[in-house]
Scaffold this motif. Structure first.
Motif, PDB file in Angstrom:
ATOM      1  N   TRP A 116       0.809  -1.223   0.000  1.00 60.15           N
ATOM      2  CA  TRP A 116       0.000   0.000   0.000  1.00 60.15           C
ATOM      3  C   TRP A 116       0.846   1.279   0.000  1.00 60.15           C
ATOM      4  O   TRP A 116       0.568   2.187  -0.794  1.00 60.15           O
ATOM      5  CB  TRP A 116      -0.971  -0.024   1.179  1.00 60.15           C
ATOM      6  N   VAL A 151       0.341   4.073  -2.928  1.00 59.28           N
ATOM      7  CA  VAL A 151      -0.055   5.447  -2.637  1.00 59.28           C
ATOM      8  C   VAL A 151       1.000   6.428  -3.139  1.00 59.28           C
ATOM      9  O   VAL A 151       0.670   7.483  -3.694  1.00 59.28           O
ATOM     10  CB  VAL A 151      -0.295   5.621  -1.121  1.00 59.28           C
ATOM     11  N   GLU A 152       2.257   6.047  -2.994  1.00 60.24           N
ATOM     12  CA  GLU A 152       3.311   6.951  -3.444  1.00 60.24           C
ATOM     13  C   GLU A 152       3.277   7.124  -4.964  1.00 60.24           C
ATOM     14  O   GLU A 152       3.446   8.232  -5.482  1.00 60.24           O
ATOM     15  CB  GLU A 152       4.684   6.436  -2.993  1.00 60.24           C
ATOM     16  N   GLU A 188       1.724  10.581  -2.378  1.00 62.68           N
ATOM     17  CA  GLU A 188       1.744  10.881  -0.948  1.00 62.68           C
ATOM     18  C   GLU A 188       2.415   9.725  -0.232  1.00 62.68           C
ATOM     19  O   GLU A 188       2.659   8.681  -0.815  1.00 62.68           O
ATOM     20  CB  GLU A 188       0.317  11.062  -0.428  1.00 62.68           C
ATOM     21  N   GLN A 189       2.709   9.930   1.045  1.00 63.19           N
ATOM     22  CA  GLN A 189       3.349   8.861   1.792  1.00 63.19           C
ATOM     23  C   GLN A 189       2.470   8.414   2.952  1.00 63.19           C
ATOM     24  O   GLN A 189       2.004   9.245   3.729  1.00 63.19           O
ATOM     25  CB  GLN A 189       4.692   9.325   2.316  1.00 63.19           C
ATOM     26  N   VAL A 190       2.252   7.119   3.035  1.00 67.87           N
ATOM     27  CA  VAL A 190       1.545   6.591   4.201  1.00 67.87           C
ATOM     28  C   VAL A 190       2.377   5.451   4.787  1.00 67.87           C
ATOM     29  O   VAL A 190       3.230   4.885   4.115  1.00 67.87           O
ATOM     30  CB  VAL A 190       0.145   6.027   3.862  1.00 67.87           C
ATOM     31  N   SER A 191       2.112   5.153   6.034  1.00 69.61           N
ATOM     32  CA  SER A 191       2.721   3.990   6.662  1.00 69.61           C
ATOM     33  C   SER A 191       1.613   3.009   6.987  1.00 69.61           C
ATOM     34  O   SER A 191       0.517   3.413   7.346  1.00 69.61           O
ATOM     35  CB  SER A 191       3.407   4.370   7.966  1.00 69.61           C
ATOM     36  N   VAL A 192       1.922   1.737   6.827  1.00 64.75           N
ATOM     37  CA  VAL A 192       0.974   0.712   7.261  1.00 64.75           C
ATOM     38  C   VAL A 192       1.727  -0.185   8.223  1.00 64.75           C
ATOM     39  O   VAL A 192       2.681  -0.841   7.839  1.00 64.75           O
ATOM     40  CB  VAL A 192       0.449  -0.097   6.071  1.00 64.75           C
ATOM     41  N   ARG A 207       5.247   6.641  13.940  1.00 66.15           N
ATOM     42  CA  ARG A 207       6.449   6.121  13.320  1.00 66.15           C
ATOM     43  C   ARG A 207       7.620   7.065  13.572  1.00 66.15           C
ATOM     44  O   ARG A 207       7.481   8.279  13.536  1.00 66.15           O
ATOM     45  CB  ARG A 207       6.212   6.018  11.817  1.00 66.15           C
ATOM     46  N   TYR A 240       2.457   9.971   6.778  1.00 65.07           N
ATOM     47  CA  TYR A 240       3.493   8.943   6.888  1.00 65.07           C
ATOM     48  C   TYR A 240       3.819   8.621   8.338  1.00 65.07           C
ATOM     49  O   TYR A 240       4.284   7.541   8.670  1.00 65.07           O
ATOM     50  CB  TYR A 240       4.752   9.446   6.167  1.00 65.07           C
ATOM     51  N   LEU A 286       1.856   8.145  10.875  1.00 61.71           N
ATOM     52  CA  LEU A 286       0.947   7.226  11.576  1.00 61.71           C
ATOM     53  C   LEU A 286       1.069   5.817  11.004  1.00 61.71           C
ATOM     54  O   LEU A 286       1.037   5.626   9.792  1.00 61.71           O
ATOM     55  CB  LEU A 286      -0.501   7.692  11.436  1.00 61.71           C
ATOM     56  N   PHE A 287       1.206   4.822  11.892  1.00 61.15           N
ATOM     57  CA  PHE A 287       1.295   3.439  11.442  1.00 61.15           C
ATOM     58  C   PHE A 287      -0.057   2.918  10.983  1.00 61.15           C
ATOM     59  O   PHE A 287      -0.157   2.003  10.190  1.00 61.15           O
ATOM     60  CB  PHE A 287       1.838   2.539  12.551  1.00 61.15           C
TER      61      PHE A 287
END
Lengths: 645, 131
Positions: A370, A374-375, A380-384, B43, B91, B93-94
């Motif tokens: 993911w 998204v990137e 954009e940047q997200v963390s999962v 994070r 980015y 937030l996990f």
């Protein structure tokens, strides 16, 4: 010289591989019984690659720093064991191991294939050889482990210190035995699609070769998990890191394959589905490798990555997966073999089991890629991370665990729940037991559900094993007058029981863990729960390739000593890296886990103490799952005569 | 990748800071618990894949102290997360927010599950007809 010999054997293996492919292509199926000269050469391929790998290991042991790989990943002062392990603790070496193990499986498959249709075996070998050829080509052209340096350095750059660990010596080879074991079901599936031959034996072959990788894949993941538990320093055993996720994907698909093959065996339906699962299992092994190697997705332990080669690996994988899916779409069987599905039939419940596993796998897969999607799509940047997986996977894991004892209990083609009273009473017993647990303090609904499910699964499989002691379906079956053990039943109940233990361990650790972080002076003592911990002293020492500070802590209860822990910090001068080494004292129900933190002043330190209840149940559970698959494999030794007849 | 230079950075800074420490703790245990729970979802931006509690970096330490300041200042968990997102982006937030494209991420699993249930019931009905 040694390194040139290694290189030579690698090239020789590649040439032989091409020759073998050509032989497979021109092999006339009408010549059944004709023992071709080339039929024996698959073992030679394995031997050539093994020699090549051996030469690489020898160069690591002798610390030949004129070799680029060794200069980058080894050090003259490193202990012997880690010098050897250095051979696969990096990108090029591990790719060589990858190809080696793949040829090992090809060799083993050949050894055991005498009873099957020559046409089928020939095609399976062809598919397997083609994949080996792709990776060998990659190895020789883009990632040659035997590359020399023009100006050899005086000493090497050393292996990443947190990888210098006994468990991590074993982790990659065992994991690869799992990943690459899945190449055999993959080749079997494609080989079968190409020939449509020997339908009776394909089921048996798929069942055998889906269990073999499962044993190793489970163990390999376990080794990595235990390593993370004591090495990464905060006592987690699963971080939902991309690298861990991609090892879980083939595991989940392998697990669905093992179960869908059961339907195939009994009802000869779901052939297409099983074949698709076989193809996907190995595809995800390869995708996993790609994700780890390419640096496409950042990960806490991307130890052996190199983005520049990512494209080529992507190409290999794209080629392998797209062509195999193309073969699947065009050659899949069109026979409409309808299953009889009833509410109480095992077929239906296994279908549900497959579905839940697939849902879990797709969530893990999407979550892993993911951030990348998204990137690319939204810039954009997200963390999962962990909190996401906890929320989205928990419901499906609960459904999965809840179905397990029922699916295991109901009969093939059953119309009614013949044991509905038994199942219901078991349900209420588990409910009562887990409710009574409220009296000694629960933290919430999830703890309750976890406890209930672990009882439900463990008791369910115990009862299943116990009730089979009745005369008709005894654990000891009479087979032509001699007693044989029903390994399939034992394997199944063992694995299911292990899964129950795993749920219990996870529930216990997440609910009842104690954490204590504080400043402690040497000589002082403090209490964590009812345990008294005495900080006895600090010790400095210099080892061969690192310097060490270690504290000694005595854990006591009621003035009786339980054990002494030595958490330490290490400085590896060759890389200027500091690592923390947790110290763990396992007792039957608790693990004491201590980490030494920063020094505050002359004799005060930050000390972290964890008491982790029942964490050993997690390891034990996973070992039982692996053992269960191993026991099921033993069934092939006892019923060979019957199926041949 | 661009995070490699961050990694480089942390390697040398690492020895100065450490994971969450007693000196940072708040005296109020309810607030401290909230801080720890918040931290699990945040994070460390200069690390590879760690939350700020387990990270040894200076960045993580700053954010840990910031969260505690805000908690003492009476802000809610959501407000603190929102502030961090407005400053550092999603980015940090996990657990991605349940909004915009992330809805797809959350609904993908349940969608496959429902689709599968429909497929299985279709097979089920078909086999009943066959009988």
């Amino acid at each position: 010289m040694v390194i040139e010999l290694g290189h030579f054997f690698l090239i020789a293996a590649f040439c032989l591989n091409l020759g073998l492919i050509a032989n497979c292509v021109v092999h006339r199926p009408s010549l059944v019984g004709f023992t071709n000269f080339f039929d024996r050469l698959e073992s030679l391929l394995f031997i050539l690659l093994a020699i090549s790998f051996l030469f690489l290991i020898v160069s690591f042991i002798t610390s030949d720093f004129s070799v680029k790989l060794i200069a980058n990943n080894s050090h003259s002062l490193k202990p012997l064991l880690y010098k050897v392990a250095g051979a696969w603790g990096n990108h090029e070496g591990s790719m060589l191991l990858w190809v080696l193990i793949m040829s090992l499986y090809l060799f083993l498959f050949q050894l055991s294939s005498n009873n099957y249709s020559k046409k089928l075996v020939n095609n399976v070998v062809l598919v397997q050889l083609s994949i080996i050829a792709l990776f060998l080509c990659y190895l020789l052209v883009l990632s040659n482990p035997f590359e020399r340096l023009d100006f050899p350095p005086l000493d090497g750059q050393d292996l990443n210190p947190i990888l210098q660990d006994v468990l991590l010596v074993a982790h990659p080879p065992v994991l690869y035995l799992g990943y690459l074991g899945l190449s055999i079901p993959f080749s079997l599936a494609l080989g079968y699609l190409l020939t449509n031959d020997d339908k009776i034996n394909i089921v048996r072959l798929l069942r055998f070769w889906s269990l073999v990788p499962f044993v190793f894949l489970t163990l390999g993941i376990l080794l990595g998990s235990i390593w993370a538990y004591y090495e990464l320093g905060w006592g987690g055993w699963w971080f939902w890191d991309p690298v861990e996720n991609v090892s879980l994907l083939p595991w989940l698909l392998n697990l669905s394959l093992i179960h869908s093959v059961l339907i195939l065996e009994r009802r000869s339906s779901l052939l297409n589905w099983s074949i698709l699962l076989s193809i996907m299992g190995f595809s995800f092994s390869m995708i996993g490798t790609f994700i780890v190697r390419s640096g496409l997705i950042t990960s806490v332990h991307a130890f052996a990555n190199d983005p520049s080669r990512g494209l080529f690996i992507l190409l290999i994988i794209f080629l392998a997966i797209s062509s195999s899916l193309l073969i699947f779409v065009t050659k899949r069987s069109n026979s409409k073999n309808l299953m009889k599905l009833n509410i109480a039939s095992k077929e239906l419940w296994i279908l549900f089991q497959n579905l839940t596993l697939l849902v879990i796998a797709s969530i893990v897969f999407l979550g892993t890629i993911w951030p990348f999607i998204v990137e690319v799509v939204f810039s954009e940047q997200v963390s999962v991370g962990e909190p996401f997986y906890e929320v989205s996977l928990t419901p499906f894991i609960i459904i999965f665990a809840f179905m397990l004892p029922i699916a295991s209990k109901v009969g093939w083609g059953g119309k009614k729940f013949s044991d509905s009273t038994k199942i219901l009473s078991l349900f209420f017993i588990c409910l009562a037991l887990s409710t009574s647990g409220f009296t000694w303090g629960f933290l919430g609904l999830l703890t309750f559900i976890g406890l209930f499910l672990s009882l439900w699964v463990c008791l369910g499989s115990t009862i299943e094993l116990y009730s089979s002691f009745q005369p008709y379906s005894s654990i000891f079956k009479r087979n032509r007058g001699s007693l044989t053990i029903n390994f399939r039943l034992m394997g199944r109940t063992c694995a299911h029981f292990g899964f129950g233990l795993l749920i219990f361990g996870v529930t216990a650790v997440t609910s009842w863990e104690t954490e204590d972080i504080r400043h402690v002076k040497v000589g002082d003592s403090f209490f964590v729960k009812s345990y008294q911990i005495v900080f006895k002293g600090i010790d400095y020492s210099v080892e061969k390739n690192f310097k060490r500070v270690s504290g000694s802590f005595e854990v006591m209860r009621n003035n009786k000593s339980i054990g002494i822990l030595f958490p330490e910090k290490r400085l590896y001068p060759s890389r200027n890296e500091v690592t923390t080494e947790a110290s763990i004292k396992p007792t039957v129900f608790n693990d004491f886990y201590m980490v030494l933190g920063n020094k505050l002043d002359e004799n005060a330190w930050v000390v972290r103490t964890y008491i982790k209840p029942f964490i050993s149940f997690i390891w034990l559970g996973v070992i039982m799952i692996s053992l269960g698959a191993g026991l099921s494999l033993l069934s092939f030794t006892t019923n060979r005569n019957r199926s041949r007849a | 990748m661009k995070y490699h230079y961050y990694l480089f950075f942390t390697l040398f800074v690492a020895s100065n800071a450490f994971a969450v420490e007693p000196s940072e703790f708040l005296n109020n245990s309810t607030l401290e618990n909230r801080a720890r729970n918040l931290s699990a979802n945040i994070r460390c931006l200069v690390c590879q894949n760690e939350n700020i509690d387990s990270s040894d970096s200076e960045f993580a330490k700053d954010i840990r102290l910031f969260i505690r300041d805000q908690l003492v200042g009476g802000f809610s968990d959501e407000e603190i997360e929102e502030f961090l997102v407005s400053k550092y982006g999603t980015y940090i937030l996990f657990k991605p927010e349940f909004s915009r494209y992330n809805i797809f991420l959350y609904l993908f699993g349940p969608f496959i599950f429902i689709f599968g249930i429909i497929m299985i019931s279709f097979l089920f009905l078909k086999s009943k007809k066959g009988n």
